[in-house]
Design a protein around this motif. Structure first.
Motif, PDB file in Angstrom:
ATOM      1  N   PHE A   1       0.823  -1.208   0.000  1.00  0.00           N
ATOM      2  CA  PHE A   1       0.000   0.000   0.000  1.00  0.00           C
ATOM      3  C   PHE A   1       0.858   1.259   0.000  1.00  0.00           C
ATOM      4  O   PHE A   1       0.562   2.232  -0.703  1.00  0.00           O
ATOM      5  CB  PHE A   1      -0.925  -0.013   1.224  1.00  0.00           C
ATOM      6  CG  PHE A   1      -1.826   1.182   1.300  1.00  0.00           C
ATOM      7  CD1 PHE A   1      -3.009   1.221   0.565  1.00  0.00           C
ATOM      8  CD2 PHE A   1      -1.509   2.273   2.086  1.00  0.00           C
ATOM      9  CE1 PHE A   1      -3.843   2.326   0.623  1.00  0.00           C
ATOM     10  CE2 PHE A   1      -2.335   3.384   2.152  1.00  0.00           C
ATOM     11  CZ  PHE A   1      -3.510   3.408   1.420  1.00  0.00           C
ATOM     12  N   THR A   2       1.939   1.248   0.769  1.00  0.00           N
ATOM     13  CA  THR A   2       2.803   2.423   0.845  1.00  0.00           C
ATOM     14  C   THR A   2       3.376   2.768  -0.525  1.00  0.00           C
ATOM     15  O   THR A   2       3.396   3.936  -0.941  1.00  0.00           O
ATOM     16  CB  THR A   2       3.941   2.185   1.853  1.00  0.00           C
ATOM     17  OG1 THR A   2       3.392   1.845   3.124  1.00  0.00           O
ATOM     18  CG2 THR A   2       4.811   3.422   1.986  1.00  0.00           C
ATOM     19  N   TYR A   3       3.846   1.757  -1.233  1.00  0.00           N
ATOM     20  CA  TYR A   3       4.395   1.983  -2.574  1.00  0.00           C
ATOM     21  C   TYR A   3       3.322   2.538  -3.507  1.00  0.00           C
ATOM     22  O   TYR A   3       3.556   3.511  -4.244  1.00  0.00           O
ATOM     23  CB  TYR A   3       4.946   0.682  -3.124  1.00  0.00           C
ATOM     24  CG  TYR A   3       5.398   0.782  -4.569  1.00  0.00           C
ATOM     25  CD1 TYR A   3       6.713   1.116  -4.893  1.00  0.00           C
ATOM     26  CD2 TYR A   3       4.508   0.552  -5.615  1.00  0.00           C
ATOM     27  CE1 TYR A   3       7.125   1.207  -6.207  1.00  0.00           C
ATOM     28  CE2 TYR A   3       4.911   0.647  -6.933  1.00  0.00           C
ATOM     29  CZ  TYR A   3       6.211   0.971  -7.231  1.00  0.00           C
ATOM     30  OH  TYR A   3       6.609   1.078  -8.540  1.00  0.00           O
ATOM     31  N   LEU A   4       2.144   1.926  -3.501  1.00  0.00           N
ATOM     32  CA  LEU A   4       1.077   2.346  -4.406  1.00  0.00           C
ATOM     33  C   LEU A   4       0.654   3.778  -4.119  1.00  0.00           C
ATOM     34  O   LEU A   4       0.405   4.568  -5.045  1.00  0.00           O
ATOM     35  CB  LEU A   4      -0.113   1.396  -4.281  1.00  0.00           C
ATOM     36  CG  LEU A   4       0.122  -0.042  -4.778  1.00  0.00           C
ATOM     37  CD1 LEU A   4      -1.057  -0.944  -4.393  1.00  0.00           C
ATOM     38  CD2 LEU A   4       0.310  -0.059  -6.295  1.00  0.00           C
ATOM     39  N   ALA A   5       0.541   4.118  -2.844  1.00  0.00           N
ATOM     40  CA  ALA A   5       0.136   5.481  -2.490  1.00  0.00           C
ATOM     41  C   ALA A   5       1.211   6.488  -2.860  1.00  0.00           C
ATOM     42  O   ALA A   5       0.927   7.563  -3.415  1.00  0.00           O
ATOM     43  CB  ALA A   5      -0.179   5.549  -0.999  1.00  0.00           C
ATOM     44  N   SER A   6       2.456   6.162  -2.571  1.00  0.00           N
ATOM     45  CA  SER A   6       3.557   7.076  -2.889  1.00  0.00           C
ATOM     46  C   SER A   6       3.700   7.289  -4.391  1.00  0.00           C
ATOM     47  O   SER A   6       4.085   8.376  -4.853  1.00  0.00           O
ATOM     48  CB  SER A   6       4.867   6.543  -2.316  1.00  0.00           C
ATOM     49  OG  SER A   6       4.769   6.381  -0.918  1.00  0.00           O
ATOM     50  N   ALA A   7       3.392   6.239  -5.170  1.00  0.00           N
ATOM     51  CA  ALA A   7       3.504   6.336  -6.617  1.00  0.00           C
ATOM     52  C   ALA A   7       2.266   6.939  -7.267  1.00  0.00           C
ATOM     53  O   ALA A   7       2.211   7.066  -8.491  1.00  0.00           O
ATOM     54  CB  ALA A   7       3.771   4.954  -7.198  1.00  0.00           C
ATOM     55  N   GLY A   8       1.270   7.293  -6.491  1.00  0.00           N
ATOM     56  CA  GLY A   8       0.047   7.873  -7.051  1.00  0.00           C
ATOM     57  C   GLY A   8      -0.784   6.864  -7.837  1.00  0.00           C
ATOM     58  O   GLY A   8      -1.414   7.226  -8.842  1.00  0.00           O
ATOM     59  N   ALA A   9      -0.799   5.638  -7.389  1.00  0.00           N
ATOM     60  CA  ALA A   9      -1.517   4.595  -8.120  1.00  0.00           C
ATOM     61  C   ALA A   9      -3.025   4.757  -7.982  1.00  0.00           C
ATOM     62  O   ALA A   9      -3.538   5.139  -6.922  1.00  0.00           O
ATOM     63  CB  ALA A   9      -1.094   3.217  -7.624  1.00  0.00           C
ATOM     64  N   VAL A  10      -3.710   4.446  -9.083  1.00  0.00           N
ATOM     65  CA  VAL A  10      -5.178   4.483  -9.111  1.00  0.00           C
ATOM     66  C   VAL A  10      -5.660   3.147  -9.665  1.00  0.00           C
ATOM     67  O   VAL A  10      -5.173   2.666 -10.694  1.00  0.00           O
ATOM     68  CB  VAL A  10      -5.692   5.639  -9.988  1.00  0.00           C
ATOM     69  CG1 VAL A  10      -7.217   5.582 -10.107  1.00  0.00           C
ATOM     70  CG2 VAL A  10      -5.257   6.978  -9.406  1.00  0.00           C
ATOM     71  N   TYR A  11      -6.605   2.549  -8.979  1.00  0.00           N
ATOM     72  CA  TYR A  11      -7.162   1.255  -9.406  1.00  0.00           C
ATOM     73  C   TYR A  11      -8.651   1.441  -9.688  1.00  0.00           C
ATOM     74  O   TYR A  11      -9.393   1.966  -8.860  1.00  0.00           O
ATOM     75  CB  TYR A  11      -6.967   0.215  -8.303  1.00  0.00           C
ATOM     76  CG  TYR A  11      -7.238  -1.209  -8.740  1.00  0.00           C
ATOM     77  CD1 TYR A  11      -6.494  -1.796  -9.762  1.00  0.00           C
ATOM     78  CD2 TYR A  11      -8.198  -1.988  -8.114  1.00  0.00           C
ATOM     79  CE1 TYR A  11      -6.708  -3.110 -10.151  1.00  0.00           C
ATOM     80  CE2 TYR A  11      -8.429  -3.296  -8.492  1.00  0.00           C
ATOM     81  CZ  TYR A  11      -7.685  -3.856  -9.515  1.00  0.00           C
ATOM     82  OH  TYR A  11      -7.907  -5.151  -9.905  1.00  0.00           O
ATOM     83  N   SER A  12      -9.061   1.026 -10.870  1.00  0.00           N
ATOM     84  CA  SER A  12     -10.466   1.176 -11.257  1.00  0.00           C
ATOM     85  C   SER A  12     -11.033  -0.185 -11.633  1.00  0.00           C
ATOM     86  O   SER A  12     -10.294  -1.092 -12.026  1.00  0.00           O
ATOM     87  CB  SER A  12     -10.611   2.150 -12.430  1.00  0.00           C
ATOM     88  OG  SER A  12      -9.984   1.635 -13.580  1.00  0.00           O
ATOM     89  N   TYR A  13     -12.340  -0.324 -11.512  1.00  0.00           N
ATOM     90  CA  TYR A  13     -13.005  -1.564 -11.882  1.00  0.00           C
ATOM     91  C   TYR A  13     -14.447  -1.259 -12.273  1.00  0.00           C
ATOM     92  O   TYR A  13     -15.011  -0.219 -11.902  1.00  0.00           O
ATOM     93  CB  TYR A  13     -12.984  -2.561 -10.704  1.00  0.00           C
ATOM     94  CG  TYR A  13     -13.745  -2.115  -9.480  1.00  0.00           C
ATOM     95  CD1 TYR A  13     -15.084  -2.458  -9.310  1.00  0.00           C
ATOM     96  CD2 TYR A  13     -13.139  -1.339  -8.491  1.00  0.00           C
ATOM     97  CE1 TYR A  13     -15.797  -2.057  -8.187  1.00  0.00           C
ATOM     98  CE2 TYR A  13     -13.832  -0.929  -7.379  1.00  0.00           C
ATOM     99  CZ  TYR A  13     -15.166  -1.287  -7.220  1.00  0.00           C
ATOM    100  OH  TYR A  13     -15.874  -0.875  -6.120  1.00  0.00           O
ATOM    101  N   ASN A  14     -15.015  -2.148 -13.042  1.00  0.00           N
ATOM    102  CA  ASN A  14     -16.444  -2.089 -13.341  1.00  0.00           C
ATOM    103  C   ASN A  14     -17.163  -3.134 -12.514  1.00  0.00           C
ATOM    104  O   ASN A  14     -16.610  -4.188 -12.205  1.00  0.00           O
ATOM    105  CB  ASN A  14     -16.706  -2.331 -14.829  1.00  0.00           C
ATOM    106  CG  ASN A  14     -16.348  -1.135 -15.684  1.00  0.00           C
ATOM    107  OD1 ASN A  14     -16.002  -0.074 -15.161  1.00  0.00           O
ATOM    108  ND2 ASN A  14     -16.378  -1.310 -16.987  1.00  0.00           N
ATOM    109  N   TYR A  15     -18.413  -2.836 -12.197  1.00  0.00           N
ATOM    110  CA  TYR A  15     -19.172  -3.751 -11.353  1.00  0.00           C
ATOM    111  C   TYR A  15     -20.607  -3.843 -11.852  1.00  0.00           C
ATOM    112  O   TYR A  15     -21.188  -2.861 -12.316  1.00  0.00           O
ATOM    113  CB  TYR A  15     -19.164  -3.273  -9.895  1.00  0.00           C
ATOM    114  CG  TYR A  15     -20.023  -4.135  -9.001  1.00  0.00           C
ATOM    115  CD1 TYR A  15     -19.520  -5.311  -8.474  1.00  0.00           C
ATOM    116  CD2 TYR A  15     -21.348  -3.807  -8.735  1.00  0.00           C
ATOM    117  CE1 TYR A  15     -20.307  -6.138  -7.682  1.00  0.00           C
ATOM    118  CE2 TYR A  15     -22.143  -4.617  -7.949  1.00  0.00           C
ATOM    119  CZ  TYR A  15     -21.622  -5.786  -7.426  1.00  0.00           C
ATOM    120  OH  TYR A  15     -22.408  -6.608  -6.667  1.00  0.00           O
TER     121      TYR A  15
END
Length: 792
Positions: free
Chosen positions: A637-651
């Motif tokens: 989580f720390t890496y993803l947040a620091s790198a500005g990661a965005v995760y999207s999905y359809n539901y």
């Protein structure tokens, strides 16, 4: 008189001592077999346990007879057959526990063709077969790849392969049920022939035949269909003195699969001699065989004769990759440049050579024609185990005849049948030698022509493997390679296609296709740096492994050997974020993702083109307050947040519903669909529910370790989440990401599907993982859904 009887008595007592030893071996074998079976079935399968008890009793009887001083009972000779028959039934009961719906693409294609036929569609029209693997749920990792991309997904076998599986479609039973029936029938044919011929040593031969048949049953449950044509050929041999029946059975064998055509010349010559050199026996056999073949193929010939003819002859000309254990490895694994046609020429030449030798040495090779295909297939371009393993079973059928021939020593030959050889050279031995030399020379000349006109130099070449990475975060695997490629277009033409890649690891073989990879990049003239990705989860390359990689397209190929393991860069701490590598496992549906269920509901799942559907079915058990299905993956989580990661999905499916009895500020979930982020080994939980019926976002802090949010947005911004969590001094250790569907209110059945998932890193918004496998998966899966185990 006494002297004449003495050898007979000695033979009798010798035979009796052999039987006593055999009974002891039987007893030991069945005791061990029973306990092995018990370890596999446990305590709750009463039918299997009853079979085990009977087998143990029979084992006792065998051991008792091994020490019994006296004559055998007239019924004891049937005990061995009964024991092996019961063992076979127990074996099948055990094996079907582990059986897939379709173990090979062949049985999946045959069954789907039967389904189409029942619904009025012609399975020999390739467009009708386009959804075969999506509908049957057959794993992409087990398909037969083509040299220009795609896979064999059309019907190449004659009509009986379609008609024979119709009952399984109508009755909604596994397709391998038909194959198990033929396994049993094949053994009955051997047993009846032994009884008919009064084969003296039938008991040990039958024992071995049953054990071998059990091995073939494993093949059958795994979807290998060859036992069907083997059984028909066995019956054809059984009735060789009745050419009409023999021809009908052989015709059915060929109508199921073209393989028996390999022995047709030998069988015709054998039949001619077995029926006292009567030509009408050949005519009757051929007429009956053609009639059986025509009747079983008539519906398809009438529907579209051209499509039917093209497809059943396509089996000899398919542009498919080489696999197997034969000498063709020297070609397809990159040792030597040899066109596949050379191996076809060798196989055909060997077949003709064997026929000449068979005719010349008929008295010695009379029953050998079931052995010749083993060598012929060995030199085929594709040499799979089922190409070789089924021929020896037919040898069990001829053992009584071999025994009688060796005892009588009076096999005669009619030399007039070699008149043609004699007229050619003045002697049949010289004629045979000349014919063999002509065939071998012609085969060598043809092979030489193919090699000299084959262009081994592809317009592209692999210059280097520059690096490896594991963007899927699959433990111990490489899931991306970067290559340096040189491309020099052929004069007047360019390669208007993406290349295909195949990796041969210097390690244990887990898939006969080896590892299939691909890329979305087109080659441009000059040096190209491209990234390639595995096509399926079973194609992941283990780290710390040397390997050889092939780039190919059609008849062009280029190889590069990596002699030592390459360093791996694990730069994206999120396992298969796009959900495009199905594992076909209820506990691990995607690499790095695990499934957990809470409560009394029962869950099922099906794959989507790029995602998954979960369904929770209300069980009859007492209801629980919380019934959830979690699909979870560890993340950094720390890496993803620091790198500005965005995760999207359809539901789509059942949405999150709120319980607002205590007001908006104190809401809770009645049903939930969305994402759960857990930290500190599940001690802290952030629930993010999704619902398109609300406007905006609701947030509630339950306590120090639990937050709840419901939103009409299905985008997870890790940096924004970190900013929110920092307000409450949450930990980021041991982070887990979960897709969740469930209920805390004892609702009815709940369903939800997550798809089109994407992970983006950095402000540029570029996808963190982009693979050709995504487009391959979209083509492979049905546009609506893919059941893991779907039957009609």
């Amino acid at each position: 008189m006494t002297n004449k009887e003495s050898p007979s008595k000695e033979g009798f007592f010798l035979n009796l001592r052999v039987r006593r030893l055999l009974y002891l071996i039987y007893g030991i074998f069945f005791i061990n077999y029973a306990f092995i079976a018990w370890g596999l079935v446990g305590y709750l399968d009463l039918i299997a346990l009853s079979l085990i008890w009977v087998i143990l009793i029979l084992a006792f009887i065998f051991i008792l007879y091994s020490v019994y001083v006296g004559d055998d009972s007239k019924y004891v000779k049937y005990l061995s057959f009964a024991a092996f028959a019961l063992s076979f039934a127990l074996f099948i009961d055990i094996m079907i526990r582990f059986a897939p719906a379709y173990g090979t693409d062949e049985i999946a294609i045959d069954t789907y063709a039967s389904y189409l036929f029942l619904h009025g569609k012609d399975p020999y029209i390739n467009a009708n077969m386009i959804n075969v693997f999506s509908v049957t749920g057959f794993p992409q990792s087990l398909i037969t790849p083509l040299l220009r991309g795609g896979s064999v997904q059309f019907l190449i076998y004659p009509g009986l392969a379609v008609l024979l599986f119709i009952p399984t479609v109508l009755l909604h039973i596994p397709s391998y049920s038909v194959l198990l029936f033929f396994n049993l029938l094949a053994f009955v044919v051997v047993y009846q022939y032994y009884r008919k011929t009064q084969f003296t040593f039938a008991a040990p031969a039958l024992a071995v035949a049953m054990i071998v048949n059990m091995e073939y049953a494993v093949f059958s449950i795994s979807g290998v269909t060859d036992i069907v044509w083997v059984t028909f050929v066995a019956i054809a041999y059984f009735f060789r003195k009745k050419p009409w029946i023999s021809g009908l059975m052989f015709g059915l064998a060929v109508s199921f699969k073209q393989t028996p055509l390999l022995i047709l010349p030998f069988f015709l010559f054998f039949l001619y001699n077995e029926n006292d050199l009567k030509k009408d026996s050949i005519y009757k056999f051929l007429i009956a065989g053609i009639l059986a073949f025509a009747v079983t193929n008539a519906p398809f010939i009438i529907a579209n004769a051209y499509a039917w003819a093209v497809n059943i002859t396509e089996i000899a000309f398919q542009p498919i990759i080489g696999v197997g254990i034969g000498p063709s490895i020297t070609s397809f694994a990159g040792f030597l440049y040899i066109p596949s046609a050379v191996f076809t020429i060798i196989s055909v030449s060997l077949l003709f050579v064997f026929f000449v030798l068979y005719v010349e040495n008929y008295s010695r090779l009379r029953f050998a024609f079931f052995t010749f295909p083993i060598v012929v297939f060995l030199f085929n371009f594709r040499v799979l185990e089922n190409y070789l393993i089924f021929w020896p079973f037919l040898i069990f059928l001829v053992l009584p005849d071999i025994s009688r021939s060796m005892q009588s020593r009076n096999v005669t030959q009619n030399r007039t049948r070699f008149a043609l050889f004699a007229r050619l050279t003045g002697g049949r031995k010289i004629a045979a030698i000349i014919l063999v030399l002509l065939i071998a020379g012609g085969g060598a000349a043809s092979a030489g022509y193919e090699i000299s006109h084959y262009s081994p130099h592809a317009p592209f070449s692999i210059m280097n493997v520059t690096g490896g990475a594991n963007p899927l975060n699959a433990p111990g695997d490489i899931t991306m390679l970067t290559l340096s490629m040189n491309y020099t277009p052929v004069e007047g033409a360019s390669l208007n296609a993406t290349l295909l890649y195949r990796i041969f690891p210097n390690a244990q073989l887990n898939n006969v296709n080896s590892l299939l990879w691909s890329s979305s990049a087109y080659l441009r003239p000059g040096i190209n740096n491209i990234s390639i990705y595995p096509d399926t989860a079973s194609d992941f390359l283990s780290q710390n492994t040397s390997f050889r990689i092939e780039a190919y397209y059609g008849n062009y190929s280029s190889f590069y050997t990596v002699s030592k393991p390459i360093p791996v860069n694990n730069n994206v701490p999120f396992a298969d974020p796009s959900l495009i590598y199905p594992m076909y496992s209820g506990s691990q549906p995607f690499p790095g993702w695990s499934v957990k269920l809470t409560g009394s509901y029962v869950y099922s799942y099906r794959y989507l083109p790029d995602g998954i559907n979960f369904t929770l079915t209300k069980d009859l058990a007492p209801s629980s307050k919380k019934d959830y299905i979690y699909m979870t993956s560890n993340i950094n989580f720390t890496y993803l947040a620091s790198a500005g990661a965005v995760y999207s999905y359809n539901y789509s499916g059942d949405y999150t519903t709120l319980n607002l009895t205590a007001g908006v500020s104190n809401f809770s979930f009645s049903t939930f669909s969305g994402v759960l982020l857990s930290f500190d080994n599940g001690y802290e939980n952030y629930w993010i529910g999704y619902s398109k019926v609300i406007n905006g976002t609701y947030f509630r802090m339950i306590n120090r370790t639990t937050m709840m949010e419901v939103s009409n947005q299905n985008i997870i911004n890790f940096r924004t989440l970190m900013d929110n969590l920092n307000k409450y001094n949450w930990s980021y250790d041991n982070s887990m990401f979960s897709f969740v569907v469930g209920t805390s209110g004892n609702a009815g059945n709940i369903t939800g599907q997550f798809y089109n998932t994407s992970l983006y890193i950095g402000s540029g918004g570029s996808p963190a993982f982009t693979a050709t496998a995504l487009s391959n998966a979209s083509q492979y899966f049905d546009t609506s859904s893919l059941m893991e185990d779907k039957r009609w």
